[in-house]
Motif scaffolding. Structure first.
Motif, PDB file in Angstrom:
ATOM      1  N   GLU A  49       0.809  -1.221   0.000  1.00  0.00           N
ATOM      2  CA  GLU A  49       0.000   0.000   0.000  1.00  0.00           C
ATOM      3  C   GLU A  49       0.840   1.268   0.000  1.00  0.00           C
ATOM      4  O   GLU A  49       0.358   2.345  -0.353  1.00  0.00           O
ATOM      5  CB  GLU A  49      -0.965   0.002   1.184  1.00  0.00           C
ATOM      6  N   ARG A  50       2.109   1.182   0.376  1.00  0.00           N
ATOM      7  CA  ARG A  50       2.986   2.356   0.384  1.00  0.00           C
ATOM      8  C   ARG A  50       3.769   2.492  -0.921  1.00  0.00           C
ATOM      9  O   ARG A  50       4.634   3.352  -1.043  1.00  0.00           O
ATOM     10  CB  ARG A  50       3.947   2.281   1.577  1.00  0.00           C
ATOM     11  N   SER A  64       1.432  -0.032  -5.685  1.00  0.00           N
ATOM     12  CA  SER A  64       0.243   0.052  -4.839  1.00  0.00           C
ATOM     13  C   SER A  64      -0.980   0.202  -5.721  1.00  0.00           C
ATOM     14  O   SER A  64      -0.975   0.978  -6.680  1.00  0.00           O
ATOM     15  CB  SER A  64       0.349   1.262  -3.909  1.00  0.00           C
ATOM     16  N   PRO A 123      -3.751   3.556  -1.481  1.00  0.00           N
ATOM     17  CA  PRO A 123      -3.232   3.626  -0.115  1.00  0.00           C
ATOM     18  C   PRO A 123      -4.112   2.855   0.877  1.00  0.00           C
ATOM     19  O   PRO A 123      -3.729   2.663   2.021  1.00  0.00           O
ATOM     20  CB  PRO A 123      -3.213   5.123   0.198  1.00  0.00           C
TER      21      PRO A 123
END
Length: 159
Positions: free
Chosen positions: A77-78, A125, A128
């Motif tokens: 997600e980063r 990703s 986020p």
């Protein structure tokens, strides 16, 4: 270039697994004329270690052993967010550069080991937001299929 998906954890039988298979089957067919092959999924067993850092380290070791030589893309997600066309073009560049494989890696419940992520060629990703691993697999499979349609000029992808 061979496309490989490696995931920590096993996906149960059901509609999610069937959807991943459907998109990857389509990617196999549309990728073949583009010299994109494989589209295989390797599922690795989750570590039974007692702490999250040691589980992630164990899983990273198993992932490294399971991946073919080539590009490693960590899903996190980063990571970097890119559009579908940029994703397709990146796959095409790796293929044209003669890379033997591109492996897309989905971590376990605790995520991926930070050292593994740092060593990846690309950290990608989808948002986020944190997604369940089953949905990440579905989204990845669909984007791999979409990439083959973009590279071949097929009308599946519309702007």
């Amino acid at each position: 270039m061979k496309i490989h998906v490696a995931a920590v954890g096993r996906m149960k039988q059901g509609p999610e697994r069937e959807l991943v298979a459907r998109y990857l089957d389509r990617a196999v067919l549309s990728g073949k004329p583009l010299a994109l092959t494989g589209f295989e999924v390797t599922e690795l067993t989750e570590s039974r270690s007692t702490s999250a850092p040691s589980r992630k380290a164990d899983e990273a070791k198993a992932l490294r052993a399971a991946l073919p030589e080539g590009i490693i893309v960590a899903l996190d997600e980063r990571g970097k967010t890119i559009g579908s066309e940029a994703f397709a073009n990146q796959l095409g560049r790796w293929r044209d550069d003669g890379r033997p494989a591109a492996s897309f890696v989905i971590g376990g419940a605790d995520g991926l080991d930070p050292d593994f992520v740092r060593a990846a060629d690309l950290t990608l990703s989808f948002s986020p937001l944190t997604w369940p691993h089953q949905l990440v697999r579905i989204m990845l499979a669909e984007q791999l299929y979409r990439a083959t349609t973009i590279l071949s000029g097929h009308p599946y992808h519309r702007e």
